[in-house]
Design a protein around this motif. Structure first.
Motif, PDB file in Angstrom:
ATOM      1  N   ALA A 122      35.512  31.961  29.053  1.00 49.36           N
ATOM      2  CA  ALA A 122      36.795  32.672  29.066  1.00 49.36           C
ATOM      3  C   ALA A 122      36.780  33.794  30.097  1.00 49.36           C
ATOM      4  O   ALA A 122      37.759  34.007  30.831  1.00 49.36           O
ATOM      5  CB  ALA A 122      37.095  33.239  27.680  1.00 49.36           C
ATOM      6  N   GLY A 123      35.673  34.510  30.186  1.00 51.70           N
ATOM      7  CA  GLY A 123      35.556  35.564  31.186  1.00 51.70           C
ATOM      8  C   GLY A 123      35.527  35.021  32.602  1.00 51.70           C
ATOM      9  O   GLY A 123      36.107  35.605  33.521  1.00 51.70           O
ATOM     10  N   VAL A 124      34.864  33.884  32.794  1.00 52.09           N
ATOM     11  CA  VAL A 124      34.787  33.263  34.119  1.00 52.09           C
ATOM     12  C   VAL A 124      36.179  32.901  34.630  1.00 52.09           C
ATOM     13  O   VAL A 124      36.511  33.122  35.799  1.00 52.09           O
ATOM     14  CB  VAL A 124      33.889  32.015  34.073  1.00 52.09           C
ATOM     15  N   THR A 125      37.018  32.342  33.757  1.00 46.23           N
ATOM     16  CA  THR A 125      38.352  31.913  34.196  1.00 46.23           C
ATOM     17  C   THR A 125      39.369  33.051  34.206  1.00 46.23           C
ATOM     18  O   THR A 125      40.400  32.943  34.867  1.00 46.23           O
ATOM     19  CB  THR A 125      38.878  30.795  33.279  1.00 46.23           C
ATOM     20  N   TRP A 126      39.075  34.120  33.517  1.00 51.24           N
ATOM     21  CA  TRP A 126      40.019  35.239  33.418  1.00 51.24           C
ATOM     22  C   TRP A 126      40.035  36.108  34.677  1.00 51.24           C
ATOM     23  O   TRP A 126      41.086  36.431  35.219  1.00 51.24           O
ATOM     24  CB  TRP A 126      39.641  36.084  32.192  1.00 51.24           C
ATOM     25  N   ILE A 127      38.859  36.452  35.198  1.00 52.42           N
ATOM     26  CA  ILE A 127      38.737  37.497  36.205  1.00 52.42           C
ATOM     27  C   ILE A 127      38.956  36.944  37.617  1.00 52.42           C
ATOM     28  O   ILE A 127      38.229  36.068  38.071  1.00 52.42           O
ATOM     29  CB  ILE A 127      37.347  38.155  36.124  1.00 52.42           C
ATOM     30  N   GLY A 334      35.614  34.779  41.932  1.00 56.34           N
ATOM     31  CA  GLY A 334      34.460  35.016  42.782  1.00 56.34           C
ATOM     32  C   GLY A 334      33.352  35.785  42.109  1.00 56.34           C
ATOM     33  O   GLY A 334      32.741  35.307  41.156  1.00 56.34           O
ATOM     34  N   GLU A 335      33.133  37.039  42.566  1.00 60.73           N
ATOM     35  CA  GLU A 335      31.914  37.759  42.233  1.00 60.73           C
ATOM     36  C   GLU A 335      31.726  38.007  40.738  1.00 60.73           C
ATOM     37  O   GLU A 335      30.644  37.770  40.185  1.00 60.73           O
ATOM     38  CB  GLU A 335      31.866  39.085  43.007  1.00 60.73           C
ATOM     39  N   PHE A 336      32.764  38.453  40.028  1.00 58.61           N
ATOM     40  CA  PHE A 336      32.617  38.733  38.603  1.00 58.61           C
ATOM     41  C   PHE A 336      32.369  37.447  37.811  1.00 58.61           C
ATOM     42  O   PHE A 336      31.590  37.439  36.854  1.00 58.61           O
ATOM     43  CB  PHE A 336      33.859  39.439  38.070  1.00 58.61           C
ATOM     44  N   SER A 337      33.026  36.377  38.188  1.00 61.37           N
ATOM     45  CA  SER A 337      32.829  35.106  37.494  1.00 61.37           C
ATOM     46  C   SER A 337      31.385  34.637  37.615  1.00 61.37           C
ATOM     47  O   SER A 337      30.795  34.124  36.654  1.00 61.37           O
ATOM     48  CB  SER A 337      33.779  34.041  38.064  1.00 61.37           C
TER      49      SER A 337
END
Length: 413
Positions: A122-127, A334-337
């Motif tokens: 969820a975090g990967v697709t959110w940010i 990108g970077e955060f994901s």
């Protein structure tokens, strides 16, 4: 001496190649980011000719690239702009989280990976990628557009949300107690709030301290302060990118303008290194097995990001063209994901999560600059075509208006 010579050869070849790719992209008037990523993919793990000697230096350069990208974004706006945007755009942040985190969580559950992996994906697709989007906005000359503050507000809300999300996901992956996780979260929130408070209340004093008529001294002080704050923020479980952004927010007036002019070439250099580094750490052989779910997830969340940007820009009173530009610009991840996926890979919760996240980000980090450029013209063309009434369905009044319009067109020609 031998290893030093090889390092110089490798790194020199990387920089030269980036320059040639940038020149090629400029000739055809599109962003060089996808070319930088593909170059890294070709010369990274499992690529055509892996680079080993310069890898550590490239990794440090990539981290500096992200920091400089966010610093330059912060220099475009004052602290009062930031606070005003956050107050008015927080509903857009909630919509952004709901629309873009849920598809990732749903995909993880459908694949049978469990609730912890669902929170991670969820975090990967959110940010969205602040680094990629910052570069795209600069390449397309949109930093002064009306929709850009909306885009930046969403990005800032996402980056600040990481101060809450990363400690939570770290605690979940480590299986620590609720008390330990709460302490980590409280420290992260306190640091982020303190830096923001200093930026808002003491921005003028900070600018006065940094100010110098000597370009060399101004460059050294601004760069040193940015890296120092970014490092402290990261050490205290807050994103280094958020720290760099807030340093840029704290600087204003002539100091911000002078720092922007001095740092622009450094930003472009290290940002290019960041995108190459991302490609270098993607093994091409790990992508095919997870390509189908990654493509499905990329298509769905590209649509939800466009919808998020469109809705937020419409709410801010931006025109239709600006709404589509805002939506298309937010697509890149990108970077955060990658940071989020890397935590999960280190914890070893699901072997396929890392390759899926990598393939997903690679697709959208290449697609993002394209959607930023072409979403507006394509959307307007399609809406114009769908909105045009059929000649057979026109009534007498519509036919008369069409005839008058045709006569006016002939007269003007």
């Amino acid at each position: 001496m031998h290893s030093s010579a090889i390092f110089l050869i490798e790194f020199g070849a990387i920089i030269l190649g980036l320059g040639l790719l940038g020149r090629f992209a400029g000739r055809f008037q599109f962003s060089p980011i996808p070319l930088y990523l593909l170059a890294g993919l070709a010369f990274g793990q499992g690529g055509l000719l892996p680079l080993d000697t310069s890898e550590e230096f490239v990794a440090i350069g990539a981290e500096i690239g992200v920091i400089l990208l966010l610093l330059m974004l912060g220099l475009e706006y004052t602290a009062s702009d930031l606070v005003s945007n956050l107050k008015t755009q927080y509903p857009a942040g909630l919509v952004d989280a709901a629309l873009n985190a849920l598809p990732g969580a749903a995909m993880a559950l459908l694949l049978g990976w469990g609730p912890v992996a669902a929170v991670v994906l969820a975090g990967v697709t959110w940010i969205s990628s602040s680094g990629v989007i910052a570069k795209v906005l600069g390449d397309l000359g949109r930093l002064g557009n009306r929709e850009t503050p909306v885009i930046l507000s969403i990005l800032v809300l996402e980056d600040l949300s990481m101060a809450v999300y990363l400690p939570i996901i770290t605690a979940l992956l480590a299986g620590t107690s609720l008390a330990a996780g709460s302490v980590t979260l409280a420290i992260a929130l306190g640091v982020a709030g303190l830096v923001l408070l200093l930026a808002v209340r003491f921005g003028r004093h900070i600018s006065r301290f940094v100010s110098s008529d000597d370009p060399e001294k101004l460059l050294l002080v601004v760069l040193g302060l940015t890296l120092l704050v970014a490092g402290i923020a990261q050490e205290l479980q807050v994103s280094a990118a958020v720290g760099a952004f807030l340093v840029g927010i704290a600087l204003s007036g002539e100091v911000a303008e002078g720092a922007h002019n001095l740092l622009a070439p450094l930003r472009d250099l290290f940002a290019a290194v960041f995108f190459v580094f991302f490609g270098l750490h993607t093994d091409p052989s790990s992508i095919p097995p997870v390509l189908v779910p990654a493509l499905v997830l990329a298509v769905v969340t590209a649509g939800t990001k466009i919808a998020t940007g469109y809705w937020a820009a419409k709410r801010a009173g931006v025109s239709a063209k600006g709404r589509w530009r805002a939506g298309g610009t937010l697509v890149a991840r990108g970077e955060f994901s990658i940071v989020i996926a890397g935590l999960a890979v280190t914890a070893g919760i699901e072997p396929s999560l890392g390759p899926l996240a990598t393939a997903y980000v690679l697709i959208l980090v290449i697609l993002g600059p394209l959607t930023a450029r072409y979403t507006e013209p394509v959307a307007l063309r399609l809406t114009a075509r769908w909105g045009k009434p059929s000649p057979t369905a026109q009534g007498p009044l519509a036919k008369a208006q069409t005839a008058v319009g045709d006569q006016d067109a002939v007269g003007r020609s």
